[in-house]
Design a protein around this motif. Sequence first.
Motif, mmCIF file in Angstrom:
data_model
loop_
_atom_site.group_PDB
_atom_site.id
_atom_site.type_symbol
_atom_site.label_atom_id
_atom_site.label_comp_id
_atom_site.label_asym_id
_atom_site.label_seq_id
_atom_site.Cartn_x
_atom_site.Cartn_y
_atom_site.Cartn_z
ATOM 1 N N VAL A 486 7.347 6.125 -1.115
ATOM 2 C CA VAL A 486 6.636 5.364 -2.140
ATOM 3 C C VAL A 486 7.258 5.604 -3.510
ATOM 4 C CG1 VAL A 486 4.409 4.985 -3.280
ATOM 5 C CG2 VAL A 486 4.492 5.438 -0.808
ATOM 6 N N PHE A 487 7.521 4.518 -4.224
ATOM 7 C CA PHE A 487 7.983 4.567 -5.610
ATOM 8 C C PHE A 487 6.846 4.115 -6.526
ATOM 9 C CE2 PHE A 487 12.507 3.354 -4.130
ATOM 10 C CZ PHE A 487 12.843 4.690 -3.953
ATOM 11 N N GLU A 488 6.667 4.813 -7.631
ATOM 12 C CA GLU A 488 5.850 4.265 -8.717
ATOM 13 C C GLU A 488 6.791 3.427 -9.569
ATOM 14 O OE1 GLU A 488 2.499 6.277 -11.256
ATOM 15 O OE2 GLU A 488 4.408 6.506 -12.341
ATOM 16 N N VAL A 489 6.564 2.130 -9.580
ATOM 17 C CA VAL A 489 7.459 1.186 -10.242
ATOM 18 C C VAL A 489 6.842 0.743 -11.564
ATOM 19 C CG1 VAL A 489 8.649 -1.030 -10.058
ATOM 20 C CG2 VAL A 489 8.341 0.406 -8.019
ATOM 21 N N ALA A 490 7.616 0.841 -12.632
ATOM 22 C CA ALA A 490 7.194 0.337 -13.940
ATOM 23 C C ALA A 490 7.907 -0.987 -14.204
ATOM 24 C CB ALA A 490 7.535 1.340 -15.028
ATOM 25 N N PHE A 491 7.211 -1.943 -14.819
ATOM 26 C CA PHE A 491 7.837 -3.217 -15.149
ATOM 27 C C PHE A 491 7.172 -3.787 -16.392
ATOM 28 C CE2 PHE A 491 4.530 -3.831 -12.034
ATOM 29 C CZ PHE A 491 3.811 -4.934 -12.461
ATOM 30 N N GLU A 492 7.939 -4.640 -17.094
ATOM 31 C CA GLU A 492 7.495 -5.155 -18.385
ATOM 32 C C GLU A 492 6.603 -6.388 -18.270
ATOM 33 O OE1 GLU A 492 8.076 -3.460 -21.069
ATOM 34 O OE2 GLU A 492 9.377 -2.045 -20.035
ATOM 35 N N GLY A 493 6.742 -7.137 -17.207
ATOM 36 C CA GLY A 493 5.955 -8.353 -17.071
ATOM 37 C C GLY A 493 6.034 -8.883 -15.657
ATOM 38 N N LEU A 494 5.243 -9.914 -15.404
ATOM 39 C CA LEU A 494 5.124 -10.477 -14.068
ATOM 40 C C LEU A 494 4.966 -11.986 -14.208
ATOM 41 C CD1 LEU A 494 4.925 -9.124 -11.215
ATOM 42 C CD2 LEU A 494 2.453 -9.386 -11.396
ATOM 43 N N GLN A 495 5.563 -12.713 -13.295
ATOM 44 C CA GLN A 495 5.440 -14.164 -13.338
ATOM 45 C C GLN A 495 5.463 -14.729 -11.928
ATOM 46 O OE1 GLN A 495 9.017 -14.230 -15.657
ATOM 47 N NE2 GLN A 495 10.099 -15.407 -14.110
ATOM 48 N N ARG A 496 4.919 -15.937 -11.791
ATOM 49 C CA ARG A 496 4.959 -16.599 -10.492
ATOM 50 C C ARG A 496 6.384 -17.081 -10.216
ATOM 51 N NH1 ARG A 496 -0.062 -16.896 -8.708
ATOM 52 N NH2 ARG A 496 -1.779 -16.954 -10.240
ATOM 53 N N SER A 497 6.755 -17.047 -8.925
ATOM 54 C CA SER A 497 8.116 -17.431 -8.565
ATOM 55 C C SER A 497 8.120 -18.071 -7.186
ATOM 56 C CB SER A 497 9.041 -16.212 -8.566
ATOM 57 O OG SER A 497 10.303 -16.541 -8.021
ATOM 58 N N ARG A 507 9.615 -8.384 -14.227
ATOM 59 C CA ARG A 507 10.517 -8.359 -15.383
ATOM 60 C C ARG A 507 10.881 -6.915 -15.671
ATOM 61 N NH1 ARG A 507 13.911 -9.522 -19.420
ATOM 62 N NH2 ARG A 507 13.059 -10.040 -21.459
ATOM 63 N N PHE A 508 12.174 -6.584 -15.638
ATOM 64 C CA PHE A 508 12.705 -5.251 -15.909
ATOM 65 C C PHE A 508 12.045 -4.155 -15.065
ATOM 66 C CE2 PHE A 508 13.899 -6.737 -20.428
ATOM 67 C CZ PHE A 508 15.178 -7.102 -19.999
ATOM 68 N N PRO A 509 12.055 -4.258 -13.741
ATOM 69 C CA PRO A 509 11.486 -3.175 -12.930
ATOM 70 C C PRO A 509 12.378 -1.937 -12.949
ATOM 71 C CG PRO A 509 12.521 -4.804 -11.512
ATOM 72 C CD PRO A 509 12.577 -5.361 -12.913
ATOM 73 N N ARG A 510 11.764 -0.776 -12.895
ATOM 74 C CA ARG A 510 12.503 0.491 -12.829
ATOM 75 C C ARG A 510 11.656 1.503 -12.067
ATOM 76 N NH1 ARG A 510 10.366 -0.158 -17.833
ATOM 77 N NH2 ARG A 510 9.122 1.519 -18.738
ATOM 78 N N ILE A 511 12.318 2.495 -11.510
ATOM 79 C CA ILE A 511 11.607 3.550 -10.799
ATOM 80 C C ILE A 511 11.029 4.514 -11.833
ATOM 81 C CG2 ILE A 511 11.745 5.316 -9.014
ATOM 82 C CD1 ILE A 511 12.376 2.439 -8.099
ATOM 83 N N ASN A 512 9.720 4.568 -11.932
ATOM 84 C CA ASN A 512 9.082 5.448 -12.908
ATOM 85 C C ASN A 512 9.000 6.877 -12.395
ATOM 86 O OD1 ASN A 512 7.741 5.534 -15.543
ATOM 87 N ND2 ASN A 512 5.913 6.132 -14.393
ATOM 88 N N ARG A 513 8.674 7.023 -11.121
ATOM 89 C CA ARG A 513 8.725 8.319 -10.454
ATOM 90 C C ARG A 513 8.672 8.106 -8.949
ATOM 91 N NH1 ARG A 513 2.895 11.299 -10.545
ATOM 92 N NH2 ARG A 513 1.571 9.460 -10.790
ATOM 93 N N ILE A 514 9.086 9.133 -8.214
ATOM 94 C CA ILE A 514 9.121 9.071 -6.755
ATOM 95 C C ILE A 514 7.893 9.786 -6.229
ATOM 96 C CG2 ILE A 514 10.487 9.565 -4.699
ATOM 97 C CD1 ILE A 514 12.902 9.868 -6.653
#
Length: 534
Positions: A486-497, A507-514
Motif C-alpha cells: 500500500v502506498f499513501e499517494v498525494a496529489f494536487e487535483g482530480l478530474q474526470r477522464s 494531477r501530480f501524483p507522488r508517493i507520500n509514504r509507503i
Amino acid sequence: MRAFAHLLDRLSLTASRNAKLTLIEDFLRGAADPDRGYALAALTGALSFDAAKPAFIRKAVEARMDAQLFAWSYDYVGDLAETVALVWPARPGANREPELSEVVEALKATSRAEAQKLIEGWLDALDADGRWALLKLMTGGLRVGVSSRLAKQACANLGGVAIGEIEEVWHAIEPPYGDLFAWLEGRSERPSPDAPGRFRPVMLAQAVDEAVDFARLDPADYAAEWKWDGIRVQAVSERGERRLYTRTGDDISATFPDVLEALDFEGALDGELLVMRDGAIASFGDLQQRLNRKTVDAKLMAAHPAGIRAYDLLLDGEEDLRGLPFAERRQRLEAFVGRLSTTRIDLSPLQPFETWEGLANLRAAPPPGDPAIAEGLMLKRWNSVYEPGRPKGPWFKWKRDPHLVDAVLMYAQRGHGKRSSYYSDYTFGVWREDETGDRKLTPVGKAYFGFTDEELKQIDKFVRDNTVERFGPVRSVRADLEFGLVFEVAFEGLQRSTRHKSGVAMRFPRINRIRWDKPSREADALSTLERMLD
C-alpha cells in the motif's frame, strides 16, 4: 569525447545539486572550444539530430549480434544506450576516438543514409563509457539529473556573473557558444541580448510558511491572486517576432499557433497558459492534450482552445517595465490587456483581502467557477520589482494542501538513467466493486518519485519477489485482498477522464509514504475519489 563521457558518467552517479554544479563548472573551465560549447548545448537540450534516431541504433546493433539476445539484454538493463554500450561487439582496426565537436558537426551535416555507417565506426572506436555517452548525445535523452538552468548556473559561476545575465543573452547566441565563453573569461564584451522576440528570465515565488511568514508580514503590503492550474508562459511580440516561452525559456511557439496569432501587440506578457472556452478555464487535463506535441491540427485547436491569463507586464512597446514596482506594472497591465482585441488573452483578477485569516478562508473555500480548479494563491508585494530568480520575500505561493489516498501497487516498470536497473515507475489502484459485488483493483495513477533511494531498493525487491506476470519491461505484482503493498499517494487535483478505465485522472501524483503496515484490503475505494470529484 572521453572527457564528455566522463562528465556524464560522474553526473549520473551524483545526487547532490552542488556537486553536479561543480562537475559542470570544472568541465567548462578545463575543456577546449568548441567541445565545451557542444557539451553545454547537450546539457541544455539545444542539440537535436534528424539523422540519428533510436531505430538506427537498434538496426546497427542487430546487424552485429543476435536480435533475440539483444532483446533479452535490453529487457534486463532497461535503457537502450546502456544496453548497446555494454553489448556492442566492436570490430578490430577501428579509427581513433572521435572528438565531441567532430561527432556533433558530422551528425548535423550527414544524411540518414550515411548516419548508420558513421555510428558504427564511432561505436567501434569508443570504450563502453564513450559508447554510452555517444548514444545519449545522439538520442537527446541524457537523463543525468541536470536541468538546463543548472548548466546555465555553471556558466554564471564560471564568469562570476548572475544567472539572469546568462538567461538574458541565451536566445541571442548559438552553439558552440564561443562568444559566451569569451565574455565569461574576460576576453570580450558581453554578447548583445537585443534579439527581437527574446526570452526574459522569469521571477519565481517562495513557498509560504504560514506559521513564520504570516507572523512577520503585513497583509496590506501584498496583493493576492489565484495560482492558475496551467503552465507559466511568457508571450513576446517584439519587432515582428512572436514567441511563446515556458518559464525555463523553452520555445513552444510551434505547439500553440492559435495563441501566437493572438499576440497582436508590441510587448512581453507574463501569464498562465490555459485551455479556455467562452472565458471559462478548463482542467489541466485539457491543456495536456496540447502539450509536448510537435504539430497540432485544426481539430485539436478547436476542441482545446488555448489562451493566456495575464498577470504581469514586462515590456510595454519598447519600454522595459521590470524595474517598476508591481503596483505600477499592474496598472499598466490592466490598460495593456484592455486595449487588446482578442478573447485569447484576459486578465488575472486580484482577490481583495484584509487579514491572513480572511485569505486562508478564501483559499480553503473558493467561490464557484474558475477558482475551484486553481492550485492555490499567489501573494505579491506591491512594491516588488520584477527580479529574475527566486528572491526571498517579494512573492509567495500558497498552494492548497494535497489530497491523500491509500492505493495498492499493481504494476512496476524500470526507470531511466541511474534508475534503469530498478523498478521505479509504479502504477497503483484502488478498490472497485464489479457487477457481482466482488472487490477488484482498478488503476488510478502512476508515480515515479516521492521515495528515498533506500525505499526504492526495498520496493524494487518487493516487485522482484512478488512478480506474477511480465509484459515487456512492465511487471505485474501480486495485489489482492489478502496481499499487496500500500502506498499513501498525494496529489494536487482530480478530474474526470474518459481515457482512464477508472474514470478519474490525478494531477501530480507522488508517493507520500509507503504503508508497509497497512493491509491491502484497507486501501481506499474508487467511490472515495468520486466523492472528491463531487
